[in-house]
Design a protein around this motif. Structure first.
Motif, PDB file in Angstrom:
ATOM      1  N   ASP A  62       9.146  29.970  44.482  1.00 15.20           N
ATOM      2  CA  ASP A  62       8.919  30.624  45.776  1.00 15.20           C
ATOM      3  C   ASP A  62      10.090  31.538  46.128  1.00 15.20           C
ATOM      4  OD1 ASP A  62       6.524  29.339  46.098  1.00 15.20           O
ATOM      5  OD2 ASP A  62       7.221  27.952  47.646  1.00 15.20           O
ATOM      6  N   SER A  63       9.804  32.515  46.976  1.00 17.12           N
ATOM      7  CA  SER A  63      10.845  33.427  47.449  1.00 17.12           C
ATOM      8  C   SER A  63      10.684  33.651  48.939  1.00 17.12           C
ATOM      9  CB  SER A  63      10.771  34.761  46.712  1.00 17.12           C
ATOM     10  OG  SER A  63       9.600  35.453  47.070  1.00 17.12           O
ATOM     11  N   LYS A  64      11.751  34.132  49.518  1.00 17.76           N
ATOM     12  CA  LYS A  64      11.749  34.427  50.949  1.00 17.76           C
ATOM     13  C   LYS A  64      12.661  35.620  51.190  1.00 17.76           C
ATOM     14  CE  LYS A  64      11.494  31.862  54.895  1.00 17.76           C
ATOM     15  NZ  LYS A  64      11.275  30.566  55.361  1.00 17.76           N
ATOM     16  N   VAL A  65      12.206  36.568  52.022  1.00 19.87           N
ATOM     17  CA  VAL A  65      13.014  37.746  52.375  1.00 19.87           C
ATOM     18  C   VAL A  65      13.518  37.548  53.792  1.00 19.87           C
ATOM     19  CG1 VAL A  65      13.003  40.250  52.708  1.00 19.87           C
ATOM     20  CG2 VAL A  65      11.691  39.246  50.839  1.00 19.87           C
ATOM     21  N   LEU A  66      14.802  37.806  53.994  1.00 21.11           N
ATOM     22  CA  LEU A  66      15.395  37.679  55.322  1.00 21.11           C
ATOM     23  C   LEU A  66      16.466  38.731  55.505  1.00 21.11           C
ATOM     24  CD1 LEU A  66      18.188  35.177  55.220  1.00 21.11           C
ATOM     25  CD2 LEU A  66      16.348  34.754  53.625  1.00 21.11           C
ATOM     26  N   GLN A  67      16.935  38.872  56.721  1.00 20.26           N
ATOM     27  CA  GLN A  67      18.000  39.824  57.061  1.00 20.26           C
ATOM     28  C   GLN A  67      19.291  39.040  57.258  1.00 20.26           C
ATOM     29  OE1 GLN A  67      18.043  43.302  57.778  1.00 20.26           O
ATOM     30  NE2 GLN A  67      16.004  43.420  56.888  1.00 20.26           N
ATOM     31  N   VAL A  68      20.352  39.493  56.601  1.00 22.46           N
ATOM     32  CA  VAL A  68      21.667  38.889  56.781  1.00 22.46           C
ATOM     33  C   VAL A  68      22.633  40.022  57.068  1.00 22.46           C
ATOM     34  CG1 VAL A  68      23.496  37.478  55.775  1.00 22.46           C
ATOM     35  CG2 VAL A  68      21.108  37.023  55.160  1.00 22.46           C
ATOM     36  N   GLY A  69      23.170  40.039  58.262  1.00 26.35           N
ATOM     37  CA  GLY A  69      24.099  41.104  58.630  1.00 26.35           C
ATOM     38  C   GLY A  69      23.475  42.488  58.546  1.00 26.35           C
ATOM     39  N   GLY A  70      22.172  42.587  58.823  1.00 28.98           N
ATOM     40  CA  GLY A  70      21.478  43.865  58.786  1.00 28.98           C
ATOM     41  C   GLY A  70      21.057  44.305  57.396  1.00 28.98           C
ATOM     42  N   PRO A  72      18.737  43.511  53.872  1.00 24.27           N
ATOM     43  CA  PRO A  72      17.620  42.714  53.373  1.00 24.27           C
ATOM     44  C   PRO A  72      18.060  41.873  52.167  1.00 24.27           C
ATOM     45  CG  PRO A  72      17.371  44.965  52.629  1.00 24.27           C
ATOM     46  CD  PRO A  72      18.579  44.934  53.538  1.00 24.27           C
ATOM     47  N   VAL A  73      17.725  40.598  52.208  1.00 27.37           N
ATOM     48  CA  VAL A  73      18.104  39.659  51.157  1.00 27.37           C
ATOM     49  C   VAL A  73      16.854  38.924  50.701  1.00 27.37           C
ATOM     50  CG1 VAL A  73      19.469  37.591  50.641  1.00 27.37           C
ATOM     51  CG2 VAL A  73      20.411  39.363  52.124  1.00 27.37           C
ATOM     52  N   ILE A  74      16.724  38.732  49.385  1.00 23.91           N
ATOM     53  CA  ILE A  74      15.621  37.944  48.852  1.00 23.91           C
ATOM     54  C   ILE A  74      16.214  36.688  48.220  1.00 23.91           C
ATOM     55  CG2 ILE A  74      15.547  39.215  46.664  1.00 23.91           C
ATOM     56  CD1 ILE A  74      12.418  38.797  46.833  1.00 23.91           C
ATOM     57  N   VAL A  75      15.695  35.545  48.642  1.00 29.61           N
ATOM     58  CA  VAL A  75      16.148  34.246  48.153  1.00 29.61           C
ATOM     59  C   VAL A  75      15.040  33.667  47.290  1.00 29.61           C
ATOM     60  CG1 VAL A  75      16.912  31.930  48.805  1.00 29.61           C
ATOM     61  CG2 VAL A  75      17.529  33.896  50.228  1.00 29.61           C
ATOM     62  N   VAL A  76      15.407  33.220  46.089  1.00 28.05           N
ATOM     63  CA  VAL A  76      14.438  32.663  45.140  1.00 28.05           C
ATOM     64  C   VAL A  76      14.893  31.260  44.764  1.00 28.05           C
ATOM     65  CG1 VAL A  76      13.411  32.911  42.855  1.00 28.05           C
ATOM     66  CG2 VAL A  76      13.904  34.938  44.216  1.00 28.05           C
ATOM     67  N   ARG A  77      13.930  30.347  44.699  1.00 24.27           N
ATOM     68  CA  ARG A  77      14.245  28.987  44.244  1.00 24.27           C
ATOM     69  C   ARG A  77      13.761  28.848  42.805  1.00 24.27           C
ATOM     70  NH1 ARG A  77      13.369  23.249  47.302  1.00 24.27           N
ATOM     71  NH2 ARG A  77      14.782  22.130  45.913  1.00 24.27           N
ATOM     72  N   ASP A  78      14.695  28.476  41.939  1.00 18.74           N
ATOM     73  CA  ASP A  78      14.318  28.177  40.559  1.00 18.74           C
ATOM     74  C   ASP A  78      14.694  26.730  40.268  1.00 18.74           C
ATOM     75  OD1 ASP A  78      17.063  28.187  40.100  1.00 18.74           O
ATOM     76  OD2 ASP A  78      17.062  30.013  38.915  1.00 18.74           O
ATOM     77  N   ARG A  79      14.536  26.314  39.029  1.00 25.58           N
ATOM     78  CA  ARG A  79      14.790  24.913  38.679  1.00 25.58           C
ATOM     79  C   ARG A  79      16.248  24.514  38.918  1.00 25.58           C
ATOM     80  NH1 ARG A  79      10.065  23.641  36.623  1.00 25.58           N
ATOM     81  NH2 ARG A  79       9.001  24.940  35.101  1.00 25.58           N
ATOM     82  N   ALA A  80      17.162  25.462  38.805  1.00 27.25           N
ATOM     83  CA  ALA A  80      18.584  25.171  38.984  1.00 27.25           C
ATOM     84  C   ALA A  80      19.010  25.178  40.448  1.00 27.25           C
ATOM     85  CB  ALA A  80      19.418  26.180  38.205  1.00 27.25           C
ATOM     86  N   PHE A  85      19.706  37.723  46.201  1.00 25.91           N
ATOM     87  CA  PHE A  85      20.031  39.080  45.774  1.00 25.91           C
ATOM     88  C   PHE A  85      19.694  40.038  46.913  1.00 25.91           C
ATOM     89  CE2 PHE A  85      18.899  36.721  41.986  1.00 25.91           C
ATOM     90  CZ  PHE A  85      19.915  37.033  41.103  1.00 25.91           C
ATOM     91  N   SER A  86      20.247  41.235  46.813  1.00 22.12           N
ATOM     92  CA  SER A  86      19.834  42.288  47.732  1.00 22.12           C
ATOM     93  C   SER A  86      18.361  42.564  47.476  1.00 22.12           C
ATOM     94  CB  SER A  86      20.640  43.561  47.500  1.00 22.12           C
ATOM     95  OG  SER A  86      20.082  44.629  48.233  1.00 22.12           O
ATOM     96  N   ALA A  87      17.578  42.695  48.533  1.00 22.09           N
ATOM     97  CA  ALA A  87      16.152  42.995  48.389  1.00 22.09           C
ATOM     98  C   ALA A  87      15.906  44.496  48.328  1.00 22.09           C
ATOM     99  CB  ALA A  87      15.363  42.383  49.542  1.00 22.09           C
ATOM    100  N   ALA A  88      16.978  45.290  48.396  1.00 22.01           N
ATOM    101  CA  ALA A  88      16.857  46.748  48.332  1.00 22.01           C
ATOM    102  C   ALA A  88      17.059  47.204  46.895  1.00 22.01           C
ATOM    103  CB  ALA A  88      17.883  47.403  49.244  1.00 22.01           C
ATOM    104  N   CYS A  89      16.071  47.892  46.359  1.00 16.78           N
ATOM    105  CA  CYS A  89      16.155  48.435  45.000  1.00 16.78           C
ATOM    106  C   CYS A  89      17.342  49.385  44.929  1.00 16.78           C
ATOM    107  CB  CYS A  89      14.865  49.156  44.640  1.00 16.78           C
ATOM    108  SG  CYS A  89      14.880  49.905  42.998  1.00 16.78           S
TER     109      CYS A  89
END
Length: 146
Positions: A62-70, A72-80, A85-89
């Motif tokens: 699963d992943s989730k996009v949120l704003q941190v300090g203005g 965009p950040v994408i958070v991903v959960r993996d097995r570890a 990461f930055s959500a901006a290409c």
């Protein structure tokens, strides 16, 4: 008292003054945003840390996009655990999305593909997605952006 004749502002002088004023205003209206775009944003300084709401309910993949300090950040959960990461290409700043099936970040704008570590797989991006610090404490997940 002065007996010197006062010079009248003629129509031609007034129009010259008006054109100069309009050119100055137009130049400032176009120049200031252009300079703000070209001038690099200040980097460094303070960092921001934000709790990822609902991280405990995120399943592996699963992943989730949120704003941190203005930003965009994408958070991903993996097995570890969790990765952020930055959500901006890094090509033109479009927002990437996570494909759990392919284990890749996909940019919808120009078909850019990043692997699960944020590295460029294909497409025009010049650099990988910048990673951010993730900390797990007390059953909560925090992302820190500098």
């Amino acid at each position: 008292m002065s007996t010197e004749p006062q010079e009248k502002l003629g129509r031609r002088d007034f129009l010259d003054w008006l054109v100069a004023l309009g050119s100055t205003v137009l130049g400032a209206a176009m120049g200031i945003p252009a300079l703000a775009y070209l001038w690099p944003a200040a980097q460094g300084g303070t960092s921001r840390s934000v709790e990822v709401d609902g991280a405990a309910n995120m399943a592996v993949g699963d992943s989730k996009v949120l704003q941190v300090g203005g930003k965009p950040v994408i958070v991903v959960r993996d097995r570890a655990g969790f990765k952020a990461f930055s959500a901006a290409c890094t090509h033109l700043g479009c927002l990437v999305r996570w494909s759990a099936a392919k284990q890749e970040f996909l940019c919808p704008c120009h078909a850019a593909v990043f692997d699960k570590n944020g590295d460029v797989v294909s497409g025009p991006p010049p650099a990988p997605l910048p990673p951010y610090d993730v900390k797990e404490a007390g059953g909560k997940v925090y992302v820190t952006v500098t």
